[in-house]
Each structure stands twice: as structure tokens, then as C-alpha cells.
Write a protein that holds these residues in place. Structure first.
Motif, PDB file in Angstrom:
ATOM      1  N   PHE A 224      -5.714   4.199   6.815  1.00 39.53           N
ATOM      2  CA  PHE A 224      -4.471   3.902   6.107  1.00 39.53           C
ATOM      3  C   PHE A 224      -4.141   4.950   5.054  1.00 39.53           C
ATOM      4  CE2 PHE A 224      -7.822   2.119   3.577  1.00 39.53           C
ATOM      5  CZ  PHE A 224      -7.404   2.185   2.260  1.00 39.53           C
ATOM      6  N   THR A 225      -5.181   5.642   4.556  1.00 38.90           N
ATOM      7  CA  THR A 225      -4.962   6.661   3.534  1.00 38.90           C
ATOM      8  C   THR A 225      -4.173   7.851   4.069  1.00 38.90           C
ATOM      9  OG1 THR A 225      -7.209   7.388   4.069  1.00 38.90           O
ATOM     10  CG2 THR A 225      -6.930   6.108   2.071  1.00 38.90           C
ATOM     11  N   ILE A 226      -4.148   8.024   5.385  1.00 37.72           N
ATOM     12  CA  ILE A 226      -3.338   9.089   5.987  1.00 37.72           C
ATOM     13  C   ILE A 226      -1.867   8.936   5.575  1.00 37.72           C
ATOM     14  CG2 ILE A 226      -2.430   9.966   8.178  1.00 37.72           C
ATOM     15  CD1 ILE A 226      -5.291  10.845   7.742  1.00 37.72           C
ATOM     16  N   SER A 227      -1.361   7.708   5.669  1.00 38.48           N
ATOM     17  CA  SER A 227       0.040   7.486   5.290  1.00 38.48           C
ATOM     18  C   SER A 227       0.221   7.505   3.783  1.00 38.48           C
ATOM     19  CB  SER A 227       0.548   6.162   5.870  1.00 38.48           C
ATOM     20  OG  SER A 227      -0.185   5.062   5.377  1.00 38.48           O
ATOM     21  N   ARG A 228      -0.783   7.078   3.004  1.00 32.62           N
ATOM     22  CA  ARG A 228      -0.655   7.112   1.545  1.00 32.62           C
ATOM     23  C   ARG A 228      -0.435   8.544   1.056  1.00 32.62           C
ATOM     24  NH1 ARG A 228      -0.789   2.448   2.781  1.00 32.62           N
ATOM     25  NH2 ARG A 228      -2.049   0.785   1.836  1.00 32.62           N
ATOM     26  N   LEU A 229      -1.096   9.503   1.726  1.00 37.17           N
ATOM     27  CA  LEU A 229      -0.988  10.902   1.321  1.00 37.17           C
ATOM     28  C   LEU A 229       0.088  11.659   2.093  1.00 37.17           C
ATOM     29  CD1 LEU A 229      -4.788  11.819   1.022  1.00 37.17           C
ATOM     30  CD2 LEU A 229      -3.221  11.181  -0.800  1.00 37.17           C
ATOM     31  N   GLY A 230       0.792  10.964   2.990  1.00 37.52           N
ATOM     32  CA  GLY A 230       1.837  11.616   3.763  1.00 37.52           C
ATOM     33  C   GLY A 230       1.310  12.624   4.762  1.00 37.52           C
TER      34      GLY A 230
END
Length: 560
Positions: A224-230
Motif C-alpha cells: 500500500f505504501t507504493i500509492s502513498r509515495l506515488g
């Protein structure tokens, strides 16, 4: 007529002005919050700012949820509350942002330093002349914190921003009200940009490449952190270069389009599709890209059989391989390195699953079997869908959604009521996309008052509220679903927007499939917000929740 306070003098840069301007430079255009006397200098600085707009919410908890939603889209958000009563009300939302790595800068106005030095008895305190009681509590909801004064303002803001960026978690910034109005003592400090140590990066890539070359089967697990960091595009390029299948959990729904030929399905322990479960549980190497959160919800009560010794976990700032940790390595740099690799065999090609078939006759009552495929058919590229914790998220996430749809849900922290204000924040963060809120009436009652803020600030959200007479998620997890504490007040939901000031919104209350279809068409065509109350059965559940309920009943037997 209410007398307005004079605007803050901006002829010199004071601490409050500097904080707002520095956060604006991080790409933040809105400040969510609730005003209070100790935080007035920050509020004034926002009002004076040409770059940041004040967004007043119904309460501090809602403001923190809205800031969380905003940060998920924009990469960072600003939240402003007053000392004690305000910051503590916001803490639950800020803590949720910490758990799910959403970067919220929480700025709190404190009583003046003069009052603190003299141990004055002041409002919003415990009446003991002590003013540091809440700093430790609020700091615990963040990854870093500072109490700002004119001398440390510049240095501490750079430290706080860098640390918050490194962890992608909230930062707590406390400012005594008199210091907030004092001129900043200048300091020659350059912004700190977190980056990889080159030697550590080369070492990590060499080890990862060696593991890849030795593995007979590889699966990627984008977190999910992939989308948090764009970093969605960077992750997709890396996975395509590897040529391996990838899977997601409920927390990563649609992080990469589900029609991608390398998508192998959603993993949820024992309730996964057999093929998906075999691919990930049988892989020689699992590339965890970003730190997948394998909690009780994402693994269906830890029902999977994952061998963590086969994981290579690329975190935001380190790489973990067994007992070895290589620090100071940024996720984006590892993704860039992976994208340069050459696959050793032909890329994996799965058979993309299409959208679920829409069913039901127009006169039929609305069932979950008819509802969730309609949600999937309603969504389109360019939509951002916000899912409430509970039956809404469990119903939507197993359903294949169109490419270009973004999904946000608070899976780990799971605070009911999060989704309504979060949808507000998401809508303001990117008005070019249509924001769709899917929630149940139990959760909605906690934070529905910020539907009024949506109308006030022109956030044209399409809201779907499932009215099934109470907390379905709780009833499903009970031996006895009829406990009275799972009931809620019977609101007239479709009338809420008008009562809350959204007079020009499209609203409807639907009880049949035909009425729902017509309401969905009208909502999509609406140029303003839309609000649809969907009446469903008290114990009608989406399949995943029905499975859990069935397991519980089999374990304990029917309760009279």
C-alpha cells in the motif's frame, strides 16, 4: 454582526507565517482544522496565505480523517487544532494515519510561553499549571515532533519535514501562541531530501539480483505504501521488467490495474482463489515492495501459509532479507534498479477476470448479490472510491474494478466513520477525479456532519449509504446478531444533505434494483454532489462477510 479579528501583520515573517509557507512548499494547498484561541495565529497565517486555503471541519476528528484522505492523494496534508481538547480529539485520526503511513503535519497552537513560564491556570488544561501534559501524547501519534520557537523554527521545520518524508508518517508541530507571532530568527539551512546511501544501494541490489537469479519462481507483492509515495508507475515498470506475477491484498486494491496480464489476484489467506494462493505461498521468492501489512484482516485471520524466510522486503528506507537489514536505501531507488533487470524467462500471463455480471430485475429488492456488481459497473477510470471499514470494504474489494479506478480504505487501523471525512479530503486533493464514497449507515452516523463541509467547499462527492438497520459487520461477527447495541438511530438519510446545507445535491432513497439503477444514472450525471440511501436486508452480507459469519455459527451453533 460578528466582529472579525484583525489580520496578522505580514510585514515581517513570523513563526506562524513561516510554518504555513514552508508546508505550502511541500505541495499542500489546504489546511483542515477547527479554530481555537491558542491556534488563532496559525489560522490567521492560513487566511493570509495566497497558497493555502482554510478548510473548517465539523470537529477535529473529522478534520484528521479528511487530512488523512488528502495526504493519500497529494503526498502530505496539514491539520491545525488547538491545545489539549483539539489535539486530543484529532489524535485517533492522526494515529490511524501513522498506522497506514499517511503524512499529516499536525500543527497545534499551545498557550503562550509567558503563561507556561508563570504556571498560569488556563483553560484546556488540567488546572495544575503544567503545560507539557499533551505533547508526549500527541508526539506518540507521530513519527517525529518539535516545539517551535523563533530561534529553532527554520532548523526544526527542515528536520521534521525530512523525518516525516523518510517515514511517510505524521509529524507533530507545537507552537506557543506568543512565539507564533514572533519574527523568525533566520538560519541558513537547506531542505533535507531523504536519499539512498549509494554503497548500501549497490549492496542491496546485488543481493536482490542474486536471489532473483537463484529462484525458480518469483512473485511480486506491491504494498500500500507504493500509492502513498506515488510510485505506482515505478512499481509497474519493475514488475514488468521482472516478468513475474504480482498479487495484492485488500490494502492494495487497484494499486496496479487489475486487467494487467501479470496480475494473479488478491491474496487473503485461506479465502484466496486457489490459483492465487498457490502462486504466492509456493513461490521460491516473494518480493515485498514497500512492506506489505499481513494483518488479521488481510490474511483472513492469519489463515495463510506464507513462509516469511522466502521474503525480500523493500521498505521505505531499508531492505530486509532474513535477519539482514540494509539501511539508508530508498524504495524508489530499488524499484528503479529492478526496472533495469532482464527477465530470465517469458513474462507471466494470467487470464484477466472481467467485471462481475450485473443481475436482478427492476422490481427486485436490493440484495448484496445485486449491489456489489453494480458498484463495480458504476465505477470508471478517473474515479477514486473511498470504502468504509466493515461490510462495504469486504463487499467491494473482491470485485474486479475497471483500470484507472483508485481505491482508498483504512484496513489496518479500521476506525469506523473514517471514510466520510476522508472522502471530503480526497475530493479537495484532486478535483479532476470523481470521488465516490461507499459506506454503511452505522459508520456514517459517526461523521456525517461533514457532508455539510462537502457542500460548503464544493467537494462534489457521490455518496452511497447502505441502510441495513445497524452495524452489519458487528452482527456478522457475533454469536447472537440481535444484541441491541448493534442498532443505530433510524435517520432519514436521504434528507441529510439538504439539512446540512447541500440544497442543490441530487438525493434519493432506493429500495429496489430498478430505483438503484435510475439513481446511479442520475448521480453520475449530476454536476454537484449526490447522495443515495440504499435500503438493504438486516443480515444480507457480501460473500466474504457471510463466510466469516458461517464459520462463527458452525463453531458456536445457533443462538436463540
Amino acid at each position: 454582526m460578528t466582529k472579525q479579528r484583525p489580520k496578522t501583520d505580514t510585514s515581517a515573517v513570523n513563526v506562524a507565517d513561516y510554518i504555513v509557507a514552508r508546508l505550502a512548499a511541500e505541495g499542500i494547498d489546504h489546511c483542515f482544522g477547527v479554530a481555537g484561541d491558542y491556534v488563532f495565529p496559525i489560522c490567521d497565517a492560513v487566511d493570509n496565505s495566497a497558497k493555502v486555503k482554510w478548510i473548517g471541519c465539523a470537529n477535529e476528528l473529522n478534520a484528521s480523517y479528511a487530512a488523512d484522505g488528502y495526504a493519500r492523494i497529494r503526498g502530505a496534508a496539514m491539520l491545525a487544532t488547538t491545545y489539549g481538547v483539539g489535539e486530543l480529539s484529532a489524535m485517533n485520526g492522526v494515529m490511524g494515519a501513522k498506522a497506514e503511513r499517511s503524512l499529516v503535519f499536525h500543527v497545534v497552537g499551545m498557550p503562550s510561553y509567558q503563561h507556561q513560564r508563570l504556571h498560569k491556570i488556563a483553560h484546556h488544561t488540567l488546572g495544575d499549571g503544567v503545560f507539557g501534559n499533551f505533547v508526549e501524547l500527541s508526539a506518540g501519534a507521530a513519527c517525529c515532533h518539535a516545539v517551535i520557537n523563533p530561534e529553532n523554527c527554520v532548523v526544526e521545520m527542515e528536520r521534521i519535514i525530512a523525518e516525516a518524508r523518510r517515514n511517510n508518517q505524521p509529524a507533530y508541530i507545537a507552537v506557543p501562541s506568543d512565539y507564533a507571532l514572533s519574527p523568525v530568527v533566520s538560519a541558513d539551512v537547506k531542505p533535507i531530501v531523504p536519499k539512498s546511501n549509494e554503497a548500501a544501494l549497490q549492496k542491496a541490489m546485488a543481493i536482490i539480483a542474486e536471489r532473483i537469479n537463484k529462484a525458480k519462481s518469483i512473485v511480486a507483492f506491491p504494498a500500500f505504501t507504493i500509492s502513498r509515495l506515488g510510485l505506482q508507475k515505478e512499481a509497474q515498470k519493475a514488475i514488468e521488467a521482472l516478468g513475474c506475477p504480482f498479487v495484492t491484498t485488500l490494502m492494495e486494491k487497484c494499486v496496479i490495474g487489475e486487467s494487467h496480464p501479470q496480475f494473479a489476484g488478491m491474496y487473503a489467506g485461506a479465502v484466496s482463489e486457489p490459483k492465487t494462493r498457490k502462486i504466492i505461498e509456493g513461490a521460491d521468492l516473494v518480493l515485498d515492495l514497500g512492506g506489505v501489512n499481513l494483518n488479521d484482516i488481510t490474511t483472513a485471520a492469519y489463515s495463510g501459509q506464507l513462509d516469511l524466510s522466502r521474503f525480500v522486503t523493500v521498505g521505505l528506507d531499508d531492505v530486509r532479507i532474513g535477519d539482514q537489514v540494509i539501511a539508508n536505501v530508498r524504495l524508489e531507488d530499488i524499484l528503479s534498479g529492478l526496472a533495469k533487470l532482464k527477465p530470465s524467462s517469458a513474462p507471466y500471463k494470467g487470464k484477466p477476470q472481467g467485471l462481475a455480471q450485473v443481475n436482478g430485475r427492476p422490481s427486485d429488492k436490493i440484495t448484496m448479490a445485486a449491489l456489489y456488481p453494480r458498484y463495480a459497473a458504476f465505477l470508471r477510470a478517473g474515479d477514486t472510491v473511498i470504502l468504509e471499514t466493515g461490510s462495504s470494504s469486504l463487499g467491494v474489494t473482491p470485485t474486479i474494478l475497471p483500470d484507472g479506478v483508485r481505491v482508498e480504505a483504512q484496513v489496518l487501523w479500521g476506525s469506523i466513520g473514517w471514510a466520510t471525512p476522508a472522502a471530503f479530503g480526497v475530493a479537495l486533493a484532486d478535483p479532476s477525479r470523481r470521488t465516490i464514497l461507499i459506506t454503511g449507515e452505522g459508520s456514517h452516523q459517526l461523521t456525517a456532519n461533514d457532508v455539510g463541509a462537502m457542500g460548503r467547499f464544493g467537494a462534489n462527492v457521490i455518496v452511497f449509504v447502505l441502510n441495513n438497520g445497524g452495524y452489519l459487520i458487528e452482527r456478522a461477527l457475533e454469536e447472537n446478531p440481535d444484541w441491541t447495541y448493534n442498532d443505530v438511530a433510524p435517520w432519514n438519510y436521504a434528507e441529510l444533505p439538504k439539512a446540512l446545507g447541500c440544497a442543490n445535491w441530487y438525493t434519493a432513497r432506493v429500495t429496489t434494483v430498478g430505483e438503484l439503477d435510475e439513481a446511479m444514472k442520475a448521480a453520475r450525471a449530476s454536476k454537484t454532489g449526490a447522495y443515495i440511501e440504499i435500503v438493504g436486508g438486516k443480515m444480507d452480507m457480501p460473500p466474504a462477510l457471510a463466510f466469516a459469519h458461517g464459520q462463527l455459527q458452525a463453531m458456536y451453533g445457533d443462538t436463540p
